[in-house]
Design a protein around this motif. Structure first.
Motif, PDB file in Angstrom:
ATOM      1  N   ALA A 192     -62.214   4.220 -62.943  1.00 25.16           N
ATOM      2  CA  ALA A 192     -61.569   3.735 -61.731  1.00 25.16           C
ATOM      3  C   ALA A 192     -61.532   4.806 -60.654  1.00 25.16           C
ATOM      4  CB  ALA A 192     -60.148   3.264 -62.057  1.00 25.16           C
ATOM      5  N   ALA A 193     -61.236   6.040 -61.050  1.00 25.54           N
ATOM      6  CA  ALA A 193     -61.142   7.129 -60.082  1.00 25.54           C
ATOM      7  C   ALA A 193     -62.488   7.407 -59.428  1.00 25.54           C
ATOM      8  CB  ALA A 193     -60.623   8.394 -60.774  1.00 25.54           C
ATOM      9  N   ILE A 194     -63.559   7.393 -60.210  1.00 30.41           N
ATOM     10  CA  ILE A 194     -64.889   7.671 -59.665  1.00 30.41           C
ATOM     11  C   ILE A 194     -65.338   6.546 -58.737  1.00 30.41           C
ATOM     12  CG2 ILE A 194     -67.306   8.099 -60.229  1.00 30.41           C
ATOM     13  CD1 ILE A 194     -65.210  10.324 -60.951  1.00 30.41           C
ATOM     14  N   LEU A 207     -70.032   1.351 -59.979  1.00 25.28           N
ATOM     15  CA  LEU A 207     -70.229   2.346 -61.028  1.00 25.28           C
ATOM     16  C   LEU A 207     -70.964   1.758 -62.219  1.00 25.28           C
ATOM     17  CD1 LEU A 207     -69.498   5.174 -62.272  1.00 25.28           C
ATOM     18  CD2 LEU A 207     -67.434   4.076 -63.169  1.00 25.28           C
ATOM     19  N   LEU A 208     -71.948   2.493 -62.702  1.00 19.75           N
ATOM     20  CA  LEU A 208     -72.595   2.204 -63.980  1.00 19.75           C
ATOM     21  C   LEU A 208     -72.089   3.260 -64.952  1.00 19.75           C
ATOM     22  CD1 LEU A 208     -76.240   1.493 -62.726  1.00 19.75           C
ATOM     23  CD2 LEU A 208     -74.428  -0.172 -63.224  1.00 19.75           C
ATOM     24  N   ALA A 209     -71.337   2.823 -65.948  1.00 18.90           N
ATOM     25  CA  ALA A 209     -70.671   3.745 -66.869  1.00 18.90           C
ATOM     26  C   ALA A 209     -71.497   3.915 -68.138  1.00 18.90           C
ATOM     27  CB  ALA A 209     -69.280   3.219 -67.217  1.00 18.90           C
ATOM     28  N   MET A 210     -71.780   5.163 -68.484  1.00 16.81           N
ATOM     29  CA  MET A 210     -72.534   5.440 -69.696  1.00 16.81           C
ATOM     30  C   MET A 210     -71.574   5.567 -70.886  1.00 16.81           C
ATOM     31  SD  MET A 210     -75.761   7.798 -68.590  1.00 16.81           S
ATOM     32  CE  MET A 210     -76.581   7.235 -70.090  1.00 16.81           C
ATOM     33  N   ILE A 211     -71.865   4.805 -71.930  1.00 19.29           N
ATOM     34  CA  ILE A 211     -71.073   4.825 -73.157  1.00 19.29           C
ATOM     35  C   ILE A 211     -71.867   5.638 -74.177  1.00 19.29           C
ATOM     36  CG2 ILE A 211     -69.897   3.440 -74.890  1.00 19.29           C
ATOM     37  CD1 ILE A 211     -68.876   3.060 -71.991  1.00 19.29           C
ATOM     38  N   GLU A 212     -71.399   6.879 -74.433  1.00 18.26           N
ATOM     39  CA  GLU A 212     -72.214   7.821 -75.202  1.00 18.26           C
ATOM     40  C   GLU A 212     -71.466   8.506 -76.341  1.00 18.26           C
ATOM     41  OE1 GLU A 212     -75.166  10.036 -72.583  1.00 18.26           O
ATOM     42  OE2 GLU A 212     -73.452   9.850 -71.214  1.00 18.26           O
ATOM     43  N   THR A 213     -70.203   8.159 -76.524  1.00 14.14           N
ATOM     44  CA  THR A 213     -69.391   8.814 -77.541  1.00 14.14           C
ATOM     45  C   THR A 213     -68.616   7.768 -78.338  1.00 14.14           C
ATOM     46  OG1 THR A 213     -67.433   9.036 -76.134  1.00 14.14           O
ATOM     47  CG2 THR A 213     -69.079  10.804 -75.995  1.00 14.14           C
ATOM     48  N   PRO A 214     -68.126   8.139 -79.528  1.00 12.49           N
ATOM     49  CA  PRO A 214     -67.314   7.188 -80.294  1.00 12.49           C
ATOM     50  C   PRO A 214     -66.116   6.676 -79.510  1.00 12.49           C
ATOM     51  CG  PRO A 214     -67.990   9.001 -81.701  1.00 12.49           C
ATOM     52  CD  PRO A 214     -68.419   9.357 -80.309  1.00 12.49           C
ATOM     53  N   ILE A 251     -63.075  -0.012 -70.056  1.00 19.32           N
ATOM     54  CA  ILE A 251     -63.916   0.547 -68.993  1.00 19.32           C
ATOM     55  C   ILE A 251     -64.615  -0.577 -68.225  1.00 19.32           C
ATOM     56  CG2 ILE A 251     -65.975   1.944 -68.543  1.00 19.32           C
ATOM     57  CD1 ILE A 251     -65.118   3.610 -71.062  1.00 19.32           C
ATOM     58  N   ALA A 252     -65.156  -1.542 -68.962  1.00 26.69           N
ATOM     59  CA  ALA A 252     -65.886  -2.644 -68.327  1.00 26.69           C
ATOM     60  C   ALA A 252     -64.991  -3.485 -67.435  1.00 26.69           C
ATOM     61  CB  ALA A 252     -66.525  -3.524 -69.406  1.00 26.69           C
ATOM     62  N   ALA A 253     -63.708  -3.548 -67.752  1.00 25.19           N
ATOM     63  CA  ALA A 253     -62.776  -4.391 -66.998  1.00 25.19           C
ATOM     64  C   ALA A 253     -62.302  -3.755 -65.703  1.00 25.19           C
ATOM     65  CB  ALA A 253     -61.567  -4.727 -67.875  1.00 25.19           C
ATOM     66  N   VAL A 254     -62.653  -2.491 -65.456  1.00 27.35           N
ATOM     67  CA  VAL A 254     -62.211  -1.797 -64.253  1.00 27.35           C
ATOM     68  C   VAL A 254     -62.896  -2.387 -63.016  1.00 27.35           C
ATOM     69  CG1 VAL A 254     -62.294   0.409 -63.014  1.00 27.35           C
ATOM     70  CG2 VAL A 254     -61.674   0.358 -65.440  1.00 27.35           C
TER      71      VAL A 254
END
Length: 271
Positions: free
Chosen positions: A105-107, A115-122, A131-134
């Motif tokens: 949200a801040a970014i 924003l395209l958010a990268m999901i890269e960690t557990p 994250i997707a709902a932001v």
């Protein structure tokens, strides 16, 4: 946030510090060009890459969408990246290693870009739905290389080892009606392997594929686009439908199936 535009089938990552790669990207059929300021750029070239990314985005890539991947929130380059992207003409900002809805949200708010958010960690996988709902998040990208490393998956293990994580990313994206992109395929000289992985990604529900070389674009675009059989079936279904639940070719169809068929046909008109 519902994403109105058709999802890109191909998202090509390239180092923003490489002018030849940028020039070549303008000649490709990639749907989305992602100018990378993170992993693909040496530490001593970050400032140069940042300026080059802004210049390239401002020049544009024709009909192709353009994104800039900034450095992670805990990076010393993050603040300058964010300021640069906010003042650029890019269509999206890509944030790596997203692990909280608050960061997303801040970014999105700070740069004023989807924003395209990268999901890269557990942790990122576990909170992917949040994250997707932001508001302002337009899509999720599965970062398969980092996921493999952080999950402790042995080298050479098959895609089945990532199945739960990948499906979770798709579920999170679909729940918020945003895009979902499968991760990169590392081998540059294995088109058959790439095609197989793309088919698997499409079967999981991904909209498209993240790519690391222009030679991968054609294979991925074909895999994530409708086949001739699918097109013919969709056209026949739409022509036969008269509204409501009804029998069609020995099965039941309803409005949802007609909408799916129309969405599939829209893919063949995608630039």
């Amino acid at each position: 946030m519902t994403t109105v535009r058709l999802a890109p089938r191909t998202a090509l990552f390239l180092p923003a510090s490489n002018p030849r790669a940028i020039a070549k990207a303008r000649e490709t059929h990639a749907d989305l060009v992602i100018l990378d300021l993170e992993d693909a750029v040496r530490d001593d070239a970050k400032a140069e890459a940042r300026a080059a990314a802004v210049a390239a985005a401002n020049e544009g890539f024709g009909a192709r969408l353009c994104a800039i991947r900034i450095n992670a929130v805990d990076s010393g380059e993050h603040g300058e990246d964010l300021d640069a992207v906010a003042g650029s003409a890019c269509d999206f900002v890509v944030l790596p290693k997203v692990e909280s809805a608050g960061d997303a949200a801040a970014i999105a708010e700070a740069c004023g870009k989807p924003l395209l958010a990268m999901i890269e960690t557990p942790l990122g996988v576990l909170v992917a739905a949040e994250i997707a709902a932001v508001p302002g998040v337009a899509g999720l990208l599965a970062g398969v290389n980092d996921l493999r490393a952080s999950l402790g998956i042995p080298a050479g293990a098959g895609r089945e080892s990532l199945s739960l994580a990948l499906q979770t990313v798709v579920l999170a994206a679909r729940a918020s009606e945003i895009w979902a992109f499968d991760g990169v395929f590392n081998a540059l000289d294995d088109p058959e392997g790439l095609a197989a992985e793309c088919r698997h990604g499409r079967a999981l529900g991904f909209d498209g594929k993240s790519l690391i070389h222009p030679n991968q674009i054609e294979v991925a675009a074909e895999a994530f686009g409708p086949s001739a059989t699918e097109i013919a079936e969709a056209e026949a279904l739409i022509a036969a439908a008269t509204g409501g639940a009804e029998r069609y070719r020995n099965r039941m169809i309803e409005t949802m199936h007609v909408e799916q068929a129309r969405a599939l046909l829209a893919r063949i008109r995608q630039p």
